[in-house]
Design a protein around this motif. Structure first.
Motif, PDB file in Angstrom:
ATOM      1  N   ASP A 109       0.740  -1.373   0.044  1.00 19.98           N
ATOM      2  CA  ASP A 109      -0.034   0.082  -0.250  1.00 19.98           C
ATOM      3  C   ASP A 109       0.882   1.207   0.019  1.00 19.98           C
ATOM      4  O   ASP A 109       1.653   1.297   0.920  1.00 19.98           O
ATOM      5  CB  ASP A 109      -0.832   0.014   1.321  1.00 19.98           C
ATOM      6  N   GLU A 110       0.469   1.866  -1.065  1.00 20.01           N
ATOM      7  CA  GLU A 110       1.730   3.174  -1.195  1.00 20.01           C
ATOM      8  C   GLU A 110       1.179   4.506  -0.643  1.00 20.01           C
ATOM      9  O   GLU A 110       1.647   5.809  -0.264  1.00 20.01           O
ATOM     10  CB  GLU A 110       2.079   3.199  -2.642  1.00 20.01           C
ATOM     11  N   LYS A 111      -0.055   4.449  -0.187  1.00 20.38           N
ATOM     12  CA  LYS A 111      -1.075   5.815   0.275  1.00 20.38           C
ATOM     13  C   LYS A 111      -1.134   5.759   1.631  1.00 20.38           C
ATOM     14  O   LYS A 111      -1.001   6.800   2.033  1.00 20.38           O
ATOM     15  CB  LYS A 111      -2.309   5.813  -0.567  1.00 20.38           C
ATOM     16  N   ASN A 112      -1.439   4.388   2.183  1.00 19.54           N
ATOM     17  CA  ASN A 112      -1.950   4.784   3.601  1.00 19.54           C
ATOM     18  C   ASN A 112      -1.401   3.340   4.193  1.00 19.54           C
ATOM     19  O   ASN A 112      -2.013   2.363   4.986  1.00 19.54           O
ATOM     20  CB  ASN A 112      -3.228   4.784   3.924  1.00 19.54           C
ATOM     21  N   PRO A 113      -0.078   3.158   4.232  1.00 25.69           N
ATOM     22  CA  PRO A 113       0.470   1.713   4.718  1.00 25.69           C
ATOM     23  C   PRO A 113       0.324   2.009   6.288  1.00 25.69           C
ATOM     24  O   PRO A 113       0.829   3.146   6.859  1.00 25.69           O
ATOM     25  CB  PRO A 113       1.833   1.561   4.055  1.00 25.69           C
ATOM     26  N   ASP A 114       0.546   0.846   6.893  1.00 25.54           N
ATOM     27  CA  ASP A 114       0.663   0.934   8.435  1.00 25.54           C
ATOM     28  C   ASP A 114       2.439   0.871   8.721  1.00 25.54           C
ATOM     29  O   ASP A 114       2.876   1.428   9.853  1.00 25.54           O
ATOM     30  CB  ASP A 114       0.298  -0.274   9.074  1.00 25.54           C
ATOM     31  N   TYR A 115       3.352   0.440   7.894  1.00 27.28           N
ATOM     32  CA  TYR A 115       4.384   0.197   7.922  1.00 27.28           C
ATOM     33  C   TYR A 115       5.196   0.873   6.708  1.00 27.28           C
ATOM     34  O   TYR A 115       4.803   0.581   5.683  1.00 27.28           O
ATOM     35  CB  TYR A 115       5.030  -0.740   8.277  1.00 27.28           C
ATOM     36  N   VAL A 116       6.228   1.734   6.948  1.00 27.47           N
ATOM     37  CA  VAL A 116       7.176   1.838   5.812  1.00 27.47           C
ATOM     38  C   VAL A 116       8.613   1.387   6.288  1.00 27.47           C
ATOM     39  O   VAL A 116       9.076   1.596   7.167  1.00 27.47           O
ATOM     40  CB  VAL A 116       7.425   3.305   5.619  1.00 27.47           C
ATOM     41  N   VAL A 117       9.020   0.350   5.520  1.00 30.45           N
ATOM     42  CA  VAL A 117      10.152  -0.379   5.587  1.00 30.45           C
ATOM     43  C   VAL A 117      11.084   0.116   4.631  1.00 30.45           C
ATOM     44  O   VAL A 117      10.870   0.013   3.639  1.00 30.45           O
ATOM     45  CB  VAL A 117       9.924  -1.878   5.579  1.00 30.45           C
ATOM     46  N   VAL A 118      12.348   0.550   5.184  1.00 30.87           N
ATOM     47  CA  VAL A 118      13.575   0.917   4.264  1.00 30.87           C
ATOM     48  C   VAL A 118      14.962  -0.119   4.428  1.00 30.87           C
ATOM     49  O   VAL A 118      15.265  -0.006   5.637  1.00 30.87           O
ATOM     50  CB  VAL A 118      13.977   2.167   4.640  1.00 30.87           C
ATOM     51  N   GLY A 119      15.174  -0.691   3.520  1.00 32.20           N
ATOM     52  CA  GLY A 119      16.358  -1.213   3.455  1.00 32.20           C
ATOM     53  C   GLY A 119      17.360  -0.755   2.168  1.00 32.20           C
ATOM     54  O   GLY A 119      16.859   0.026   1.607  1.00 32.20           O
ATOM     55  N   LEU A 120      18.186  -1.634   1.956  1.00 36.04           N
ATOM     56  CA  LEU A 120      19.203  -1.250   0.906  1.00 36.04           C
ATOM     57  C   LEU A 120      18.424  -1.098  -0.503  1.00 36.04           C
ATOM     58  O   LEU A 120      17.936  -2.205  -0.623  1.00 36.04           O
ATOM     59  CB  LEU A 120      20.596  -2.154   0.893  1.00 36.04           C
ATOM     60  N   ASP A 121      18.624  -0.335  -1.334  1.00 35.29           N
ATOM     61  CA  ASP A 121      17.762  -0.281  -2.553  1.00 35.29           C
ATOM     62  C   ASP A 121      18.828   0.127  -3.564  1.00 35.29           C
ATOM     63  O   ASP A 121      19.002   1.484  -3.521  1.00 35.29           O
ATOM     64  CB  ASP A 121      16.520   0.211  -2.463  1.00 35.29           C
TER      65      ASP A 121
END
Length: 256
Positions: A109-121
């Protein structure tokens, strides 16, 4: 003291980028010969345990079961399941993170996620960072897979996940919850997997800030090997000394 099990870093410890570390291969083979339990604990979220297993075999002639690999991706999934804030997620990362999270039952879900997870990209762009920034500003929980500022490679120290996470922290004025080394989550889950207690294992790695501090912060003995991130010249000025420091894994005495 004879340790009953080993928690072992990969990049910079068993190999360096695309380059093999001969002593790392011998270290793993010795663990296997002695039938000593071990678990690779890695902050690398770009590859699944199956891919890591295949890479170890194909590139470095190191043959292990996929269950020997515990990544920050798996630790992140375990954390979100325990947290139970919801099942909607937006992820900046690569297949080793995104695929595992979606397979575990989380919904993109790009608009209203419960979590934003960020790793290496390695393919991160401004739009991905914008989507993450807006979601965090709306209240999504901000999770950083790990705080690694750099990764040791054959080219030198390149930007790690922590560098991307710091950018989003600045853009959102929100501190992330970190899951990978040196945090508690990944270490507790790793101990659960290996089935041993803190005083029975040794944490082995090349990075003082992640590998060694993961041991120091969680009451686990540590072995710093000077084959990757932390240089020898830095050892005398470290705030808390590792339990052991060696130049090469060949120097380690498994019977001490």
């Amino acid at each position: 003291m004879r340790y009953k099990g080993y928690l072992v870093d990969l990049d910079g410890t068993i190999y360096l980028g695309n380059q093999p570390i001969a002593a790392g291969k011998r270290f793993v083979e010795h663990l296997q010969e002695k039938e000593i339990p071990f678990l690779f604990v890695t902050n690398n979220t770009t590859k699944s345990p199956e891919v890591v297993q295949k890479r170890l075999a194909d590139e470095f002639d190191i043959h292990v079961e996929k269950e020997r690999v515990y990544t920050a991706s798996l630790a992140t999934i375990d954390y979100m399941k325990d947290d139970a804030k919801g099942n909607k997620v937006y992820v900046i990362g690569e297949a080793g993170l995104i695929d595992l999270i979606l397979t575990a039952g989380f919904i993109w879900d790009e608009k209203n996620p419960d979590y934003v997870v960020v790793g290496l990209d390695s393919q991160v762009n401004y739009e991905k960072l914008t989507i993450a920034t807006l979601a965090i500003q709306k209240g999504a929980k901000f999770i950083g897979t790990n705080s690694d500022k750099n990764l040791p490679t054959e080219r030198g120290l390149v930007p790690g996940a922590g560098a991307l996470i710091s950018l989003l922290e600045t853009a959102t004025q929100t501190q992330p919850t970190y899951v990978g080394k040196p945090e508690v989550v990944i270490m507790e889950k790793a101990l659960d997997r290996i089935g041993l207690s803190k005083n029975e294992v040794l944490m082995v790695g090349d990075n003082y800030e992640t590998d060694i501090c993961s041991g120091i912060n969680n009451g686990i003995d540590t072995l710093l090997v000077l084959s990757g991130f932390t240089p020898k010249k830095a050892v005398d000025s470290l705030p808390i000394a590792p339990t052991y420091v060696i130049d090469c894994l060949d120097e380690w005495d498994f019977d001490q």
